[in-house]
Design a protein around this motif. Structure first.
Motif, short mmCIF file in Angstrom:
data_model
loop_
_atom_site.label_atom_id
_atom_site.label_comp_id
_atom_site.label_asym_id
_atom_site.label_seq_id
_atom_site.Cartn_x
_atom_site.Cartn_y
_atom_site.Cartn_z
N TYR A 13 -10.28 -35.50 35.47
CA TYR A 13 -11.69 -35.21 35.69
C TYR A 13 -12.09 -33.78 35.31
CZ TYR A 13 -12.16 -39.57 38.30
OH TYR A 13 -12.18 -40.89 38.66
N GLY A 14 -11.15 -33.01 34.81
CA GLY A 14 -11.51 -31.66 34.40
C GLY A 14 -10.57 -30.61 34.96
N ASP A 15 -10.90 -29.36 34.71
CA ASP A 15 -10.05 -28.24 35.10
C ASP A 15 -10.14 -27.98 36.60
OD1 ASP A 15 -9.33 -27.88 32.45
OD2 ASP A 15 -10.97 -26.46 32.07
N LYS A 16 -9.04 -27.54 37.15
CA LYS A 16 -9.00 -27.18 38.57
C LYS A 16 -9.46 -25.74 38.75
CE LYS A 16 -5.35 -30.41 39.85
NZ LYS A 16 -5.36 -31.18 38.60
N PRO A 17 -10.07 -25.42 39.89
CA PRO A 17 -10.53 -24.05 40.12
C PRO A 17 -9.38 -23.06 40.09
CG PRO A 17 -11.39 -25.57 41.79
CD PRO A 17 -10.37 -26.32 41.02
N GLN A 18 -9.65 -21.88 39.59
CA GLN A 18 -8.62 -20.85 39.52
C GLN A 18 -8.11 -20.47 40.90
OE1 GLN A 18 -7.26 -19.88 36.63
NE2 GLN A 18 -5.74 -18.88 37.95
N GLU A 19 -8.97 -20.51 41.88
CA GLU A 19 -8.56 -20.20 43.25
C GLU A 19 -7.46 -21.15 43.71
OE1 GLU A 19 -10.43 -19.87 47.77
OE2 GLU A 19 -11.69 -20.48 46.09
N PHE A 20 -7.61 -22.43 43.33
CA PHE A 20 -6.58 -23.41 43.69
C PHE A 20 -5.30 -23.16 42.91
CE2 PHE A 20 -4.51 -27.53 42.86
CZ PHE A 20 -4.23 -27.92 44.17
N LEU A 21 -5.42 -22.91 41.61
CA LEU A 21 -4.24 -22.70 40.77
C LEU A 21 -3.47 -21.44 41.17
CD1 LEU A 21 -5.70 -23.68 37.29
CD2 LEU A 21 -4.09 -24.99 38.70
N SER A 22 -4.16 -20.45 41.73
CA SER A 22 -3.46 -19.25 42.17
C SER A 22 -2.53 -19.55 43.34
CB SER A 22 -4.47 -18.17 42.56
OG SER A 22 -5.19 -18.55 43.72
N ARG A 23 -2.83 -20.63 44.08
CA ARG A 23 -1.99 -21.01 45.22
C ARG A 23 -1.05 -22.15 44.87
NH1 ARG A 23 -5.92 -21.18 50.40
NH2 ARG A 23 -3.96 -20.67 51.46
N VAL A 24 -1.47 -23.00 43.92
CA VAL A 24 -0.63 -24.12 43.46
C VAL A 24 -0.58 -24.04 41.94
CG1 VAL A 24 -0.24 -26.62 43.58
CG2 VAL A 24 -1.53 -25.47 45.40
N PRO A 25 0.30 -23.20 41.38
CA PRO A 25 0.28 -22.92 39.94
C PRO A 25 0.37 -24.15 39.05
CG PRO A 25 1.68 -21.35 41.08
CD PRO A 25 1.30 -22.39 42.08
N ARG A 26 1.08 -25.18 39.46
CA ARG A 26 1.21 -26.38 38.64
C ARG A 26 0.03 -27.34 38.82
NH1 ARG A 26 6.84 -28.99 39.79
NH2 ARG A 26 6.12 -30.38 38.13
N GLY A 27 -0.86 -27.02 39.75
CA GLY A 27 -2.05 -27.84 39.94
C GLY A 27 -1.80 -29.19 40.57
#
Length: 221
Positions: A8-22
């Motif tokens: 559905y699209g890109d994950k927020p950077q705030e989330f990726l900073s905590r879960v790098p693999r998404g």
């Protein structure tokens, strides 16, 4: 917090900073981040137990049975992957027979519990049911759409189990539809090997929203 799946699209950077693999789902509790659904469910059960509504047997034969059922779920998932993502190759795998055999074992396990419609003798779904339901829901939709394979028609105890789930408002609030499931699968797992049997073609025609007619006949569409 809701985070979009990869399809559905890109994950927020705030989330990726905590879960790098998404990875999803993801949960942080007491400073520990988890991304495995089974680990998350057991962590929640340990942190917030409800003695009146156990989510996993604590000991004895019932706990052993629950553990075996979780192993069987992994076998079913593997059979589904082989069936959907590999071409039919005799003696190698990826066959409908392997998928059917795994589903029959699951159906038999559900039949063995005569006290409720779920896997264990509780009136509510447990961690075992929760581990199965999202994958079975996806398998039901994808097997029908890509292969014309009707799991709910072939396996009455799986159908009864899903019907019991569909009586629960909190399940229906998050249950997806066949088309969304089938379109989400390739971006996550890769292309599916469909067949062009008459049943499969009819299923794809019926499920594809471009062929929908209004008003919808809810009981059969």
């Amino acid at each position: 917090e809701k985070v979009p799946m990869r399809s559905y699209g890109d994950k927020p950077q705030e989330f990726l900073s905590r879960v790098p693999r998404g990875l999803l789902p993801a949960m942080e509790l007491d400073g520990k981040m988890m991304t495995e659904s089974l680990d998350i469910m057991f962590t929640i059960e340990r942190a917030f137990p409800n003695p009146d509504k156990p989510m996993f047997p604590m000991s004895g034969e019932l706990r052993d049975r629950a553990a075996r059922l979780l192993n069987l779920e992994r076998e079913l998932f593997g059979a589904w992957c082989s069936y959907l993502f590999r071409p039919e190759m005799p003696f190698i795998g990826g066959s409908e027979a392997d998928f059917t055999e795994a589903l029959q074992r699951v159906d038999s396990e559900l039949a063995a519990n005569t006290e409720s419609a779920f896997f264990l003798p509780y009136p509510h779904p447990t961690i075992v049911d929760m581990q199965y339901v999202s994958h079975v829901e996806r398998a039901v939709a994808s097997a029908m759409y890509y292969k014309g394979y009707d799991i709910r028609k072939k396996f009455p105890n799986i159908d009864k189990w899903l019907s019991a789930y569909e009586e629960l408002p909190h399940y229906m609030a998050s249950k997806s539809d066949y088309y969304t499931h089938c379109m989400d699968i390739p971006p996550q797992y890769g292309p599916c090997f469909s067949n062009d049997s008459a049943t499969a073609l009819r299923a794809r025609e019926a499920i594809d929203p471009k062929n929908a007619a209004l008003p919808v006949q809810w009981k059969n569409e």
